[in-house]
Write a protein that holds these residues in place. Structure first.
Motif, PDB file in Angstrom:
ATOM      1  N   VAL A 107       0.864  -1.174   0.000  1.00  0.00           N
ATOM      2  CA  VAL A 107       0.000   0.000   0.000  1.00  0.00           C
ATOM      3  C   VAL A 107       0.908   1.235   0.000  1.00  0.00           C
ATOM      4  O   VAL A 107       1.910   1.280   0.711  1.00  0.00           O
ATOM      5  N   THR A 108       0.570   2.219  -0.847  1.00  0.00           N
ATOM      6  CA  THR A 108       1.397   3.419  -0.994  1.00  0.00           C
ATOM      7  C   THR A 108       0.629   4.661  -0.540  1.00  0.00           C
ATOM      8  O   THR A 108      -0.583   4.598  -0.283  1.00  0.00           O
ATOM      9  N   LEU A 109       1.321   5.778  -0.500  1.00  0.00           N
ATOM     10  CA  LEU A 109       0.659   7.041  -0.176  1.00  0.00           C
ATOM     11  C   LEU A 109      -0.362   7.414  -1.255  1.00  0.00           C
ATOM     12  O   LEU A 109      -1.340   8.088  -0.973  1.00  0.00           O
ATOM     13  N   GLY A 110      -0.138   6.958  -2.478  1.00  0.00           N
ATOM     14  CA  GLY A 110      -1.132   7.166  -3.534  1.00  0.00           C
ATOM     15  C   GLY A 110      -2.421   6.432  -3.232  1.00  0.00           C
ATOM     16  O   GLY A 110      -3.517   6.977  -3.380  1.00  0.00           O
ATOM     17  N   HIS A 111      -2.306   5.185  -2.790  1.00  0.00           N
ATOM     18  CA  HIS A 111      -3.495   4.416  -2.392  1.00  0.00           C
ATOM     19  C   HIS A 111      -4.212   5.109  -1.236  1.00  0.00           C
ATOM     20  O   HIS A 111      -5.441   5.235  -1.241  1.00  0.00           O
ATOM     21  N   ILE A 112      -3.451   5.533  -0.249  1.00  0.00           N
ATOM     22  CA  ILE A 112      -4.048   6.167   0.926  1.00  0.00           C
ATOM     23  C   ILE A 112      -4.772   7.452   0.540  1.00  0.00           C
ATOM     24  O   ILE A 112      -5.860   7.740   1.048  1.00  0.00           O
ATOM     25  N   ALA A 119     -10.753   6.506  12.272  1.00  0.00           N
ATOM     26  CA  ALA A 119     -10.844   7.274  13.520  1.00  0.00           C
ATOM     27  C   ALA A 119     -11.121   8.747  13.230  1.00  0.00           C
ATOM     28  O   ALA A 119     -11.908   9.390  13.930  1.00  0.00           O
ATOM     29  N   ARG A 120     -10.492   9.270  12.199  1.00  0.00           N
ATOM     30  CA  ARG A 120     -10.641  10.689  11.851  1.00  0.00           C
ATOM     31  C   ARG A 120     -11.977  11.000  11.195  1.00  0.00           C
ATOM     32  O   ARG A 120     -12.599  12.014  11.472  1.00  0.00           O
ATOM     33  N   THR A 121     -12.439  10.121  10.309  1.00  0.00           N
ATOM     34  CA  THR A 121     -13.652  10.411   9.531  1.00  0.00           C
ATOM     35  C   THR A 121     -14.919   9.832  10.139  1.00  0.00           C
ATOM     36  O   THR A 121     -16.014  10.275   9.821  1.00  0.00           O
ATOM     37  N   GLY A 122     -14.757   8.813  10.973  1.00  0.00           N
ATOM     38  CA  GLY A 122     -15.936   8.135  11.506  1.00  0.00           C
ATOM     39  C   GLY A 122     -16.597   7.246  10.475  1.00  0.00           C
ATOM     40  O   GLY A 122     -17.653   6.679  10.718  1.00  0.00           O
ATOM     41  N   GLY A 123     -15.971   7.117   9.309  1.00  0.00           N
ATOM     42  CA  GLY A 123     -16.524   6.274   8.256  1.00  0.00           C
ATOM     43  C   GLY A 123     -16.233   4.806   8.512  1.00  0.00           C
ATOM     44  O   GLY A 123     -15.635   4.431   9.522  1.00  0.00           O
ATOM     45  N   GLU A 124     -16.663   4.000   7.583  1.00  0.00           N
ATOM     46  CA  GLU A 124     -16.479   2.551   7.711  1.00  0.00           C
ATOM     47  C   GLU A 124     -15.627   2.044   6.565  1.00  0.00           C
ATOM     48  O   GLU A 124     -15.931   2.296   5.394  1.00  0.00           O
ATOM     49  N   ILE A 125     -14.561   1.346   6.910  1.00  0.00           N
ATOM     50  CA  ILE A 125     -13.699   0.711   5.918  1.00  0.00           C
ATOM     51  C   ILE A 125     -13.612  -0.759   6.258  1.00  0.00           C
ATOM     52  O   ILE A 125     -13.358  -1.130   7.401  1.00  0.00           O
ATOM     53  N   VAL A 126     -13.834  -1.595   5.247  1.00  0.00           N
ATOM     54  CA  VAL A 126     -13.745  -3.043   5.392  1.00  0.00           C
ATOM     55  C   VAL A 126     -12.706  -3.529   4.384  1.00  0.00           C
ATOM     56  O   VAL A 126     -12.748  -3.134   3.220  1.00  0.00           O
ATOM     57  N   VAL A 127     -11.791  -4.362   4.824  1.00  0.00           N
ATOM     58  CA  VAL A 127     -10.795  -4.946   3.924  1.00  0.00           C
ATOM     59  C   VAL A 127     -11.270  -6.346   3.560  1.00  0.00           C
ATOM     60  O   VAL A 127     -11.579  -7.153   4.436  1.00  0.00           O
ATOM     61  N   HIS A 128     -11.346  -6.594   2.253  1.00  0.00           N
ATOM     62  CA  HIS A 128     -11.970  -7.827   1.754  1.00  0.00           C
ATOM     63  C   HIS A 128     -11.092  -8.467   0.666  1.00  0.00           C
ATOM     64  O   HIS A 128     -11.035  -7.958  -0.446  1.00  0.00           O
ATOM     65  N   GLU A 162      -2.168 -12.074   3.635  1.00  0.00           N
ATOM     66  CA  GLU A 162      -2.382 -11.709   5.033  1.00  0.00           C
ATOM     67  C   GLU A 162      -1.594 -10.462   5.406  1.00  0.00           C
ATOM     68  O   GLU A 162      -2.089  -9.601   6.127  1.00  0.00           O
ATOM     69  N   GLU A 163      -0.373 -10.357   4.915  1.00  0.00           N
ATOM     70  CA  GLU A 163       0.455  -9.178   5.195  1.00  0.00           C
ATOM     71  C   GLU A 163      -0.127  -7.924   4.542  1.00  0.00           C
ATOM     72  O   GLU A 163      -0.163  -6.851   5.157  1.00  0.00           O
ATOM     73  N   ARG A 164      -0.591  -8.056   3.308  1.00  0.00           N
ATOM     74  CA  ARG A 164      -1.174  -6.897   2.610  1.00  0.00           C
ATOM     75  C   ARG A 164      -2.446  -6.435   3.299  1.00  0.00           C
ATOM     76  O   ARG A 164      -2.677  -5.241   3.476  1.00  0.00           O
ATOM     77  N   VAL A 165      -3.278  -7.390   3.712  1.00  0.00           N
ATOM     78  CA  VAL A 165      -4.520  -7.049   4.432  1.00  0.00           C
ATOM     79  C   VAL A 165      -4.177  -6.331   5.733  1.00  0.00           C
ATOM     80  O   VAL A 165      -4.759  -5.296   6.059  1.00  0.00           O
ATOM     81  N   ALA A 166      -3.218  -6.864   6.482  1.00  0.00           N
ATOM     82  CA  ALA A 166      -2.827  -6.253   7.758  1.00  0.00           C
ATOM     83  C   ALA A 166      -2.274  -4.845   7.549  1.00  0.00           C
ATOM     84  O   ALA A 166      -2.591  -3.930   8.327  1.00  0.00           O
ATOM     85  N   MET A 167      -1.465  -4.648   6.508  1.00  0.00           N
ATOM     86  CA  MET A 167      -0.918  -3.306   6.223  1.00  0.00           C
ATOM     87  C   MET A 167      -2.040  -2.312   5.942  1.00  0.00           C
ATOM     88  O   MET A 167      -2.031  -1.199   6.460  1.00  0.00           O
ATOM     89  N   ILE A 168      -2.998  -2.722   5.124  1.00  0.00           N
ATOM     90  CA  ILE A 168      -4.099  -1.820   4.772  1.00  0.00           C
ATOM     91  C   ILE A 168      -4.957  -1.525   5.993  1.00  0.00           C
ATOM     92  O   ILE A 168      -5.338  -0.379   6.227  1.00  0.00           O
ATOM     93  N   GLU A 169      -5.248  -2.540   6.778  1.00  0.00           N
ATOM     94  CA  GLU A 169      -6.045  -2.314   7.992  1.00  0.00           C
ATOM     95  C   GLU A 169      -5.351  -1.332   8.921  1.00  0.00           C
ATOM     96  O   GLU A 169      -5.984  -0.424   9.477  1.00  0.00           O
ATOM     97  N   ALA A 170      -4.041  -1.493   9.092  1.00  0.00           N
ATOM     98  CA  ALA A 170      -3.292  -0.586   9.960  1.00  0.00           C
ATOM     99  C   ALA A 170      -3.305   0.839   9.406  1.00  0.00           C
ATOM    100  O   ALA A 170      -3.512   1.800  10.152  1.00  0.00           O
ATOM    101  N   GLU A 171      -3.116   0.983   8.109  1.00  0.00           N
ATOM    102  CA  GLU A 171      -3.091   2.318   7.492  1.00  0.00           C
ATOM    103  C   GLU A 171      -4.466   2.979   7.552  1.00  0.00           C
ATOM    104  O   GLU A 171      -4.572   4.204   7.667  1.00  0.00           O
ATOM    105  N   CYS A 172      -5.517   2.194   7.469  1.00  0.00           N
ATOM    106  CA  CYS A 172      -6.872   2.746   7.439  1.00  0.00           C
ATOM    107  C   CYS A 172      -7.438   3.050   8.825  1.00  0.00           C
ATOM    108  O   CYS A 172      -8.424   3.785   8.934  1.00  0.00           O
ATOM    109  N   ALA A 173      -6.833   2.510   9.868  1.00  0.00           N
ATOM    110  CA  ALA A 173      -7.344   2.734  11.219  1.00  0.00           C
ATOM    111  C   ALA A 173      -7.411   4.225  11.544  1.00  0.00           C
ATOM    112  O   ALA A 173      -8.398   4.698  12.116  1.00  0.00           O
ATOM    113  N   GLU A 174      -6.390   4.964  11.169  1.00  0.00           N
ATOM    114  CA  GLU A 174      -6.365   6.410  11.429  1.00  0.00           C
ATOM    115  C   GLU A 174      -7.444   7.135  10.617  1.00  0.00           C
ATOM    116  O   GLU A 174      -8.105   8.044  11.111  1.00  0.00           O
ATOM    117  N   ILE A 175      -7.634   6.720   9.381  1.00  0.00           N
ATOM    118  CA  ILE A 175      -8.649   7.343   8.523  1.00  0.00           C
ATOM    119  C   ILE A 175     -10.030   7.127   9.120  1.00  0.00           C
ATOM    120  O   ILE A 175     -10.841   8.051   9.192  1.00  0.00           O
TER     121      ILE A 175
END
Length: 164
Positions: A13-18, A63-72, A48-61
């Motif tokens: 996952v890159t800063l472009g993806h984020i 928390a900040r937005t109150g939106g819902e992100i699901v990694v699938h 599993e590593e890619r999913v974990a990276m995305i979940e970790a990167e999205c946790a802050e988003i």
């Protein structure tokens, strides 16, 4: 509820993806990040590593937005993944004209398979347009500094993986 699907391999996952994830959150109530299981691409990181990276990167988003992100994770057709998660919108990031040609074909095929699912293109932020996971991996493999393209945890993961 507006559900969007943002698919990719995210290796890594890159800063472009984020950037695209953050802006997509303004368009949908739930964002599903579809992590493609694409064995043909020979990913550097496991699913599993890619999913974990995305979940970790999205946790802050989240928390900040109150939106819902699901990694699938998914291995089927993109349009079938959209149907599986109830997405009415597929979100794609564009970096350059070369991306558009491929994406244009994909939209046509997806519309032929299910015309009820729309595709929305988000242009990458100008500072992020050149970032591609493939290039990030190549720079890292050759000992270059990728800290301008990925977050510190991803730099660490790349360094660790390439050390092996």
């Amino acid at each position: 509820m507006r559900i969007g699907l943002y698919p990719g391999t995210f290796d890594p996952v890159t800063l472009g993806h984020i950037d695209i994830i953050q802006r997509a959150m303004a368009l949908v109530d739930r964002l599903v990040i579809g992590v493609a299981i694409n064995r043909d691409k020979g990913p550097l990181f496991t699913l599993e590593e890619r999913v974990a990276m995305i979940e970790a990167e999205c946790a802050e988003i989240v928390a900040r937005t109150g939106g819902e992100i699901v990694v699938h994770p998914f291995e089927n057709l993109l349009i079938n993944c959209a149907q599986d998660v109830g997405a009415g919108i597929i979100i794609r990031g564009l970096r350059a004209v070369a991306d558009f040609e491929y994406e244009f074909q994909m939209v046509g095929m997806n519309r032929a398979l299910d015309s009820s699912v729309e595709t929305v293109f988000l242009m990458a932020d100008a500072r992020r347009q050149a970032i591609a996971s493939k290039l990030v991996k190549e720079i890292a493999r050759l000992g270059g500094d990728v800290s301008r393209f990925v977050t510190p945890p991803v730099v660490e993961a790349l360094t660790e993986r390439l050390r092996r």
